[in-house]
Design an enzyme around this catalytic site. Sequence first.
Site, PDB file in Angstrom:
ATOM      1  N   HIS A 198      -2.758   0.102  -4.131  1.00 55.42           N
ATOM      2  CA  HIS A 198      -2.786  -1.120  -3.330  1.00 55.42           C
ATOM      3  C   HIS A 198      -2.552  -2.266  -4.300  1.00 55.42           C
ATOM      4  CE1 HIS A 198      -4.217   1.215   0.004  1.00 55.42           C
ATOM      5  NE2 HIS A 198      -5.160   1.712  -0.771  1.00 55.42           N
TER       6      HIS A 198
ATOM      7  N   GLU B 274      -1.396  18.877  -5.288  1.00 57.51           N
ATOM      8  CA  GLU B 274      -2.652  18.891  -6.041  1.00 57.51           C
ATOM      9  C   GLU B 274      -3.574  17.746  -5.634  1.00 57.51           C
ATOM     10  OE1 GLU B 274       0.402  18.556  -7.290  1.00 57.51           O
ATOM     11  OE2 GLU B 274       0.890  20.503  -8.203  1.00 57.51           O
ATOM     12  N   SER B 275      -3.339  17.074  -4.553  1.00 55.60           N
ATOM     13  CA  SER B 275      -4.175  16.020  -3.928  1.00 55.60           C
ATOM     14  C   SER B 275      -3.363  14.741  -3.672  1.00 55.60           C
ATOM     15  CB  SER B 275      -5.488  15.771  -4.669  1.00 55.60           C
ATOM     16  OG  SER B 275      -6.301  16.942  -4.598  1.00 55.60           O
TER      17      SER B 275
ATOM     18  N   SER C 174       0.865  -1.179   0.000  1.00 56.96           N
ATOM     19  CA  SER C 174       0.000   0.000   0.000  1.00 56.96           C
ATOM     20  C   SER C 174       0.894   1.220   0.000  1.00 56.96           C
ATOM     21  CB  SER C 174      -0.900   0.030   1.242  1.00 56.96           C
ATOM     22  OG  SER C 174      -1.913  -0.933   1.162  1.00 56.96           O
TER      23      SER C 174
ATOM     24  N   CYS D 282      -6.332  18.273  -8.457  1.00 53.69           N
ATOM     25  CA  CYS D 282      -7.055  19.513  -8.677  1.00 53.69           C
ATOM     26  C   CYS D 282      -6.113  20.441  -9.439  1.00 53.69           C
ATOM     27  CB  CYS D 282      -7.540  20.132  -7.375  1.00 53.69           C
ATOM     28  SG  CYS D 282      -6.243  20.562  -6.218  1.00 53.69           S
TER      29      CYS D 282
END
Lengths: 150, 150
Positions: free
Chosen positions: A101, A95-96, A88, A116
Amino acid sequence: MESRLSLSSRSSISNYSQHSKRNGSLSQNGDSDPGSLGRHLIIELYECDPKAVGDVQRVENTMTHAAKAIHAKIVDVVFHSFNPQGISGVVVIAESHLAIHTWPEYHYAAVDIFTCGRSIDPWKAYPVLKREFKAKRMKAMELKRGVLKA
Amino acid sequence: MESRLSLSSRSSISNYSQHSKRNGSLSQNGDSDPGSLGRHLIIELYECDPKAVGDVQRVENTMTHAAKAIHAKIVDVVFHSFNPQGISGVVVIAESHLAIHTWPEYHYAAVDIFTCGRSIDPWKAYPVLKREFKAKRMKAMELKRGVLKA
């Protein structure tokens, strides 16, 4: 998060563009809907090279390459491997985020790319993932996140 | 990731259950499809308290509470605040991850809850998010991730 001031009301969470290529070739999305705060790619990678999705350093490298391919600014990188297998990881970007996984035993990886900002095209990460994980089959769709009322 | 051995082929990435309550009340999903490796809740929180989604410590607390509400094992926690505002954060759990991005200026937060394992019900995080962020309007849908062939 540079796109925060460019808004209008358009689609809802349930409106999405879906891209599916059984041979895993890139299905480029030209839709850069200005009506949402974020773009969220949900990517399913099947029939991957189990070594490529089973080695935590390779997975981390691929995800940071993917972040660089979309010209994102990397803020933090967190990767963990699990017993007996599986990885993981998250690349937090200005930007996010990008998340992954993997289930090497099923040659499968789930990737999310949430961005974004109008200047970023999250689909540019798609060929990086295909190439590095050697995925023979991929599915992807784009969700619009944060669709505000007019 | 305890569900990795319980598989069958059922739905595809585009099959999802959608839940939308304008008043933000919990819409519990009883579907625990055994045919996918992961469950991914996409949650949109509108009309939140801007203080609740604008304070990085409050946001981190809420997300860790949400992880505990679904009885997930927290592996790592990464939160960042941005200028002039906005928070991004990820709670990596042994069962995958929870992620959040907030736009306090729009009273909006985007939350993802990705879990694997039959023993976890990701929808139990939903009321925690509603209560702590004081969201007046929420939308959520569940995607199946990692749907393998029979």
